[in-house]
Design a protein around this motif. Sequence first.
Motif, PDB file in Angstrom:
ATOM      1  N   THR A   1      90.174   9.062 -69.181  1.00  0.00           N
ATOM      2  CA  THR A   1      90.432   7.854 -69.956  1.00  0.00           C
ATOM      3  C   THR A   1      89.434   7.700 -71.094  1.00  0.00           C
ATOM      4  O   THR A   1      89.822   7.468 -72.249  1.00  0.00           O
ATOM      5  N   LYS A   2      88.151   7.826 -70.776  1.00  0.00           N
ATOM      6  CA  LYS A   2      87.122   7.618 -71.802  1.00  0.00           C
ATOM      7  C   LYS A   2      87.191   8.656 -72.904  1.00  0.00           C
ATOM      8  O   LYS A   2      87.139   8.317 -74.092  1.00  0.00           O
ATOM      9  N   CYS A   3      87.285   9.913 -72.533  1.00  0.00           N
ATOM     10  CA  CYS A   3      87.275  10.964 -73.547  1.00  0.00           C
ATOM     11  C   CYS A   3      88.568  10.982 -74.357  1.00  0.00           C
ATOM     12  O   CYS A   3      88.538  11.196 -75.570  1.00  0.00           O
ATOM     13  N   PHE A   4      89.696  10.733 -73.719  1.00  0.00           N
ATOM     14  CA  PHE A   4      90.955  10.706 -74.465  1.00  0.00           C
ATOM     15  C   PHE A   4      90.948   9.556 -75.464  1.00  0.00           C
ATOM     16  O   PHE A   4      91.306   9.731 -76.627  1.00  0.00           O
ATOM     17  N   THR A   5      90.497   8.389 -75.017  1.00  0.00           N
ATOM     18  CA  THR A   5      90.446   7.224 -75.908  1.00  0.00           C
ATOM     19  C   THR A   5      89.517   7.474 -77.082  1.00  0.00           C
ATOM     20  O   THR A   5      89.822   7.118 -78.222  1.00  0.00           O
ATOM     21  N   LYS A   6      88.383   8.111 -76.816  1.00  0.00           N
ATOM     22  CA  LYS A   6      87.401   8.355 -77.867  1.00  0.00           C
ATOM     23  C   LYS A   6      87.851   9.436 -78.846  1.00  0.00           C
ATOM     24  O   LYS A   6      87.618   9.319 -80.050  1.00  0.00           O
ATOM     25  N   CYS A   7      88.505  10.471 -78.348  1.00  0.00           N
ATOM     26  CA  CYS A   7      88.725  11.669 -79.163  1.00  0.00           C
ATOM     27  C   CYS A   7      90.127  11.837 -79.738  1.00  0.00           C
ATOM     28  O   CYS A   7      90.303  12.553 -80.728  1.00  0.00           O
ATOM     29  N   VAL A   8      91.117  11.255 -79.132  1.00  0.00           N
ATOM     30  CA  VAL A   8      92.491  11.493 -79.580  1.00  0.00           C
ATOM     31  C   VAL A   8      93.004  10.239 -80.277  1.00  0.00           C
ATOM     32  O   VAL A   8      93.313   9.243 -79.651  1.00  0.00           O
TER      33      VAL A   8
ATOM     34  N   ARG B   1     100.211  18.690 -79.667  1.00  0.00           N
ATOM     35  CA  ARG B   1      99.017  19.548 -79.589  1.00  0.00           C
ATOM     36  C   ARG B   1      97.805  18.775 -80.068  1.00  0.00           C
ATOM     37  O   ARG B   1      97.898  17.826 -80.839  1.00  0.00           O
ATOM     38  N   LEU B   2      96.648  19.227 -79.589  1.00  0.00           N
ATOM     39  CA  LEU B   2      95.381  18.674 -80.069  1.00  0.00           C
ATOM     40  C   LEU B   2      94.936  19.485 -81.269  1.00  0.00           C
ATOM     41  O   LEU B   2      95.017  20.721 -81.260  1.00  0.00           O
ATOM     42  N   ASP B   3      94.447  18.807 -82.310  1.00  0.00           N
ATOM     43  CA  ASP B   3      93.905  19.567 -83.437  1.00  0.00           C
ATOM     44  C   ASP B   3      92.486  20.029 -83.079  1.00  0.00           C
ATOM     45  O   ASP B   3      91.936  19.685 -82.038  1.00  0.00           O
ATOM     46  N   LYS B   4      91.909  20.839 -83.937  1.00  0.00           N
ATOM     47  CA  LYS B   4      90.598  21.453 -83.666  1.00  0.00           C
ATOM     48  C   LYS B   4      89.517  20.386 -83.467  1.00  0.00           C
ATOM     49  O   LYS B   4      88.686  20.506 -82.564  1.00  0.00           O
TER      50      LYS B   4
ATOM     51  N   GLU C   1      89.864  17.305 -82.380  1.00  0.00           N
ATOM     52  CA  GLU C   1      90.081  16.648 -81.088  1.00  0.00           C
ATOM     53  C   GLU C   1      89.618  17.534 -79.941  1.00  0.00           C
ATOM     54  O   GLU C   1      89.001  17.055 -78.983  1.00  0.00           O
ATOM     55  N   GLN C   2      89.906  18.827 -80.030  1.00  0.00           N
ATOM     56  CA  GLN C   2      89.475  19.770 -78.992  1.00  0.00           C
ATOM     57  C   GLN C   2      87.957  19.803 -78.883  1.00  0.00           C
ATOM     58  O   GLN C   2      87.395  19.760 -77.784  1.00  0.00           O
ATOM     59  N   THR C   3      87.294  19.858 -80.033  1.00  0.00           N
ATOM     60  CA  THR C   3      85.830  19.883 -80.056  1.00  0.00           C
ATOM     61  C   THR C   3      85.259  18.590 -79.493  1.00  0.00           C
ATOM     62  O   THR C   3      84.336  18.612 -78.678  1.00  0.00           O
ATOM     63  N   CYS C   4      85.818  17.461 -79.913  1.00  0.00           N
ATOM     64  CA  CYS C   4      85.364  16.165 -79.436  1.00  0.00           C
ATOM     65  C   CYS C   4      85.527  16.068 -77.917  1.00  0.00           C
ATOM     66  O   CYS C   4      84.623  15.618 -77.210  1.00  0.00           O
ATOM     67  N   LEU C   5      86.683  16.481 -77.406  1.00  0.00           N
ATOM     68  CA  LEU C   5      86.927  16.423 -75.966  1.00  0.00           C
ATOM     69  C   LEU C   5      85.951  17.302 -75.190  1.00  0.00           C
ATOM     70  O   LEU C   5      85.424  16.889 -74.151  1.00  0.00           O
ATOM     71  N   ALA C   6      85.695  18.503 -75.695  1.00  0.00           N
ATOM     72  CA  ALA C   6      84.763  19.400 -75.014  1.00  0.00           C
ATOM     73  C   ALA C   6      83.359  18.792 -74.953  1.00  0.00           C
ATOM     74  O   ALA C   6      82.706  18.809 -73.903  1.00  0.00           O
ATOM     75  N   LYS C   7      82.914  18.237 -76.072  1.00  0.00           N
ATOM     76  CA  LYS C   7      81.586  17.613 -76.099  1.00  0.00           C
ATOM     77  C   LYS C   7      81.540  16.363 -75.230  1.00  0.00           C
ATOM     78  O   LYS C   7      80.549  16.106 -74.537  1.00  0.00           O
ATOM     79  N   CYS C   8      82.611  15.585 -75.238  1.00  0.00           N
ATOM     80  CA  CYS C   8      82.674  14.368 -74.433  1.00  0.00           C
ATOM     81  C   CYS C   8      82.593  14.707 -72.943  1.00  0.00           C
ATOM     82  O   CYS C   8      81.853  14.069 -72.189  1.00  0.00           O
ATOM     83  N   VAL C   9      83.341  15.708 -72.533  1.00  0.00           N
ATOM     84  CA  VAL C   9      83.313  16.125 -71.122  1.00  0.00           C
ATOM     85  C   VAL C   9      81.919  16.595 -70.739  1.00  0.00           C
ATOM     86  O   VAL C   9      81.393  16.220 -69.684  1.00  0.00           O
ATOM     87  N   ASP C  10      81.296  17.401 -71.587  1.00  0.00           N
ATOM     88  CA  ASP C  10      79.937  17.887 -71.314  1.00  0.00           C
ATOM     89  C   ASP C  10      78.956  16.727 -71.166  1.00  0.00           C
ATOM     90  O   ASP C  10      78.165  16.695 -70.215  1.00  0.00           O
TER      91      ASP C  10
END
Length: 98
Positions: A50-57, A63-66, A68-77
């Motif tokens: 919920t948090k990462c999707f709301t923040k990044c998408v 599809r996720l653009d580049k 969004e993918q980067t943001c999601l990866a960093k958010c998860v980390d």
Amino acid sequence: LLKFACAVFLCGSDSVGKMDGKSTKEDIMQALKEESDREFMKDILNSLSTKCFTKCVSKPGERLDKAEQTCLAKCVDRFLDSRAVVFETMQERGSSRD
């Protein structure tokens, strides 16, 4: 209580009558702990999603653009790192009380 927990959550109906042995109680307690751990992990995953999707998408699509993918990866980390720090702190505080 152990018979109820076994009957409702863990065991078949023929296992309910076998609640007198120590190992059975330990098995039930272990199973309850494992279920609690699964629920905890499920909650973390839901919160993370919920948090990462709301923040990044910003605009959901096929599809996720580049970015969004980067943001999601960093958010998860960051999310997992912060949970690890909290967990370690809680363990240290818990062991210092003993």
